[in-house]
Design an enzyme around this catalytic site. Structure first.
Site, short mmCIF file in Angstrom:
data_model
loop_
_atom_site.label_atom_id
_atom_site.label_comp_id
_atom_site.label_asym_id
_atom_site.label_seq_id
_atom_site.Cartn_x
_atom_site.Cartn_y
_atom_site.Cartn_z
N LYS A 116 0.83 -1.21 0.00
CA LYS A 116 0.00 0.00 0.00
C LYS A 116 0.87 1.25 0.00
CE LYS A 116 -4.58 -1.15 0.73
NZ LYS A 116 -4.96 -2.48 1.05
N LYS A 198 -4.03 -10.69 -6.45
CA LYS A 198 -5.26 -11.05 -5.76
C LYS A 198 -6.44 -10.24 -6.31
CE LYS A 198 -6.25 -9.44 -1.65
NZ LYS A 198 -6.50 -9.17 -0.22
N LYS A 201 -10.87 -5.59 -3.56
CA LYS A 201 -12.03 -4.67 -3.54
C LYS A 201 -11.66 -3.29 -4.05
CE LYS A 201 -12.88 -4.87 0.90
NZ LYS A 201 -11.74 -5.67 1.19
N1 AQP Z 1 -9.23 -12.36 -3.47
C1 AQP Z 1 -9.39 -12.91 -2.27
N2 AQP Z 1 -9.32 -14.24 -2.13
C2 AQP Z 1 -9.48 -14.81 -0.93
N3 AQP Z 1 -9.72 -14.13 0.20
C3 AQP Z 1 -9.82 -12.79 0.10
N4 AQP Z 1 -10.05 -11.83 1.02
C4 AQP Z 1 -10.07 -10.63 0.42
N5 AQP Z 1 -9.83 -10.77 -0.90
C5 AQP Z 1 -9.67 -12.10 -1.12
C6 AQP Z 1 -10.23 -12.12 2.44
O1 AQP Z 1 -11.28 -11.32 2.93
C7 AQP Z 1 -11.00 -10.97 4.27
C8 AQP Z 1 -11.14 -9.49 4.48
O2 AQP Z 1 -10.16 -8.81 3.85
P1 AQP Z 1 -10.12 -7.23 3.90
O3 AQP Z 1 -11.10 -6.67 3.02
O4 AQP Z 1 -10.20 -6.73 5.29
O5 AQP Z 1 -8.69 -6.94 3.42
P2 AQP Z 1 -7.96 -7.31 2.13
O6 AQP Z 1 -7.51 -8.73 2.19
O7 AQP Z 1 -6.89 -6.29 1.98
O8 AQP Z 1 -9.01 -7.18 0.97
P3 AQP Z 1 -8.90 -6.43 -0.39
O9 AQP Z 1 -10.09 -6.77 -1.16
O10 AQP Z 1 -7.57 -6.68 -1.05
O11 AQP Z 1 -9.03 -4.94 0.08
P4 AQP Z 1 -8.16 -3.72 -0.32
O12 AQP Z 1 -8.15 -3.73 -1.79
O13 AQP Z 1 -8.84 -2.51 0.26
O14 AQP Z 1 -6.81 -3.94 0.33
C9 AQP Z 1 -9.61 -11.47 4.60
O15 AQP Z 1 -9.71 -12.66 5.34
C10 AQP Z 1 -9.02 -11.70 3.25
O16 AQP Z 1 -8.01 -12.68 3.25
#
Ligand code: AQP
Length: 336
Positions: A116, A198, A201
């Protein structure tokens, strides 16, 4: 009484973007149906969503939508404690204490901080650096036995375990040691056109992502465009190293239908990717259809949602406060 005998489970998602198929298969789907076995706490991690520049109105909207979607995905508010992180002020308070027990070196090594800060070079703020302490507070306030996470979040639970070891080493048995639980299938859903990254969101390019609330036509289009691989073999075979795109589609299909990789290979034997990609798309559309209908219905009832998050915060706060009081006493804060 019954709850005291159950083990505790906790997880959250930050409303930094609309929920994706990755959020569902990697997290929410695995949370459901655990409430018989565990006392479950699930929250909208809105405080984590402000470490990067964001739109306040969108954050508010997404926090509420996320709650409606949690419920639509099967998290019954009567059986699970659903709450908004910022409604339970103990999260911020414990995070400050834990900041003092996390080391600069270990925070510097967090993959999410590195990723990030590379993406937001103009805004490498303190929150982006210390968010793992807030995450440790999120977990430890509820003294959970199990923390279900996606593969990429295991590092955060590891850091939390280091903090527990350090803190308990000084003050005695204050925190229960949390265990990460990573589901085997769906643990890391990748972007459909960039299977080395990955599915996220907050990826605003919107390519290669499937959102939980996407229209069926959009979902089908995304799957038809999915990257497979450029080898000449053109067969559906699970090989994450050589065929990451196909492996990702197989993960999605397996998590959606419950079929094993062997069964999937047999099902598409000799058929190439032309049949496979739309079949994955259709399976996802059918899985999401009832969730989407239910989420829309619930979202229309704001009074109901308010009732759910208020009751959730009340219950969460009661537990969180017990832990925080103990911590404050241990570190020597004078009681009010
Ligand atoms: N693509 C993914 N595959 C499997 N698990 C996922 N998780 C998120 N994306 C995937 C799981 O969802 C939970 C919550 O995650 P989070 O939203 O708090 O944080 P993150 O992992 O950083 O999600 P994003 O979508 O990548 O958000 P941004 O883009 O804002 O950083 C976790 O258990 C995560 O593993």
């Amino acid at each position: 009484m019954e709850n005291q005998e159950k083990k505790v489970m906790l997880s959250g998602i930050k409303p930094s973007g609309d929920l994706t198929l990755g959020s569902y298969l990697g997290a929410i789907k695995n949370w459901g149906a655990r409430s018989e076995e565990f006392d479950c706490y699930y929250f909208m991690a809105d405080m984590h969503a402000i470490t990067v520049r964001h739109d306040p109105a969108a954050l508010r909207r997404r926090t509420l939508e996320q709650l409606a979607q949690y419920i639509a995905c099967g998290l019954d508010p009567e059986k699970n404690t659903l709450f908004v992180q910022s409604h339970v002020h103990q999260h911020a308070e414990l995070a400050w204490v834990l900041n003092c027990y996390a080391m600069f070196g270990e925070l510097s090594r967090m993959t999410q901080f590195k990723d990030k800060s590379a993406k937001n070079a103009e805004n490498i703020n303190g929150g982006l650096f210390t968010y793992p302490c807030l995450m440790a507070a999120d977990i430890l306030l509820y003294q959970p036995d199990v923390v279900p996470v996606g593969e990429d979040q295991k590092q955060h639970v590891e850091l939390t375990r280091n903090i527990v070891q350090r803190f308990n080493g000084i003050y005695g048995d204050v925190f229960k040691m949390p265990e990460p639980y990573v589901a085997k299938v769906g643990a890391r859903i990748m972007n459909l056109v960039d299977p080395k990254s990955k599915m996220s969101k907050s990826d605003d390019t919107n390519t290669g992502r499937v959102l939980l609330m996407d229209d069926p036509a959009v979902i089908m289009k995304q799957f038809k465009r999915a990257i497979t691989d450029s080898d000449t073999e053109r067969c559906v075979r699970y090989d994450p190293e050589e065929k990451p795109g196909v492996a990702n589609l197989m993960q999605i299909y397996a998590a959606t239908t419950g079929k094993s990789f062997d069964e999937i290979e047999k099902e598409f034997d000799g058929q190439g990717y032309g049949k496979f990609k739309p079949a994955v798309g259709e399976a996802v559309v059918e899985m999401l259809r009832p969730i989407q209908e239910e989420a829309r219905r619930i979202m229309a009832d704001k009074a109901y949602l308010e009732g759910v998050y208020r009751a959730g915060a009340e219950k969460a706060e009661y537990i969180a406060n017990k832990t925080l009081r103990k911590v404050y006493k241990k570190v020597g804060f004078l009681p009010r």
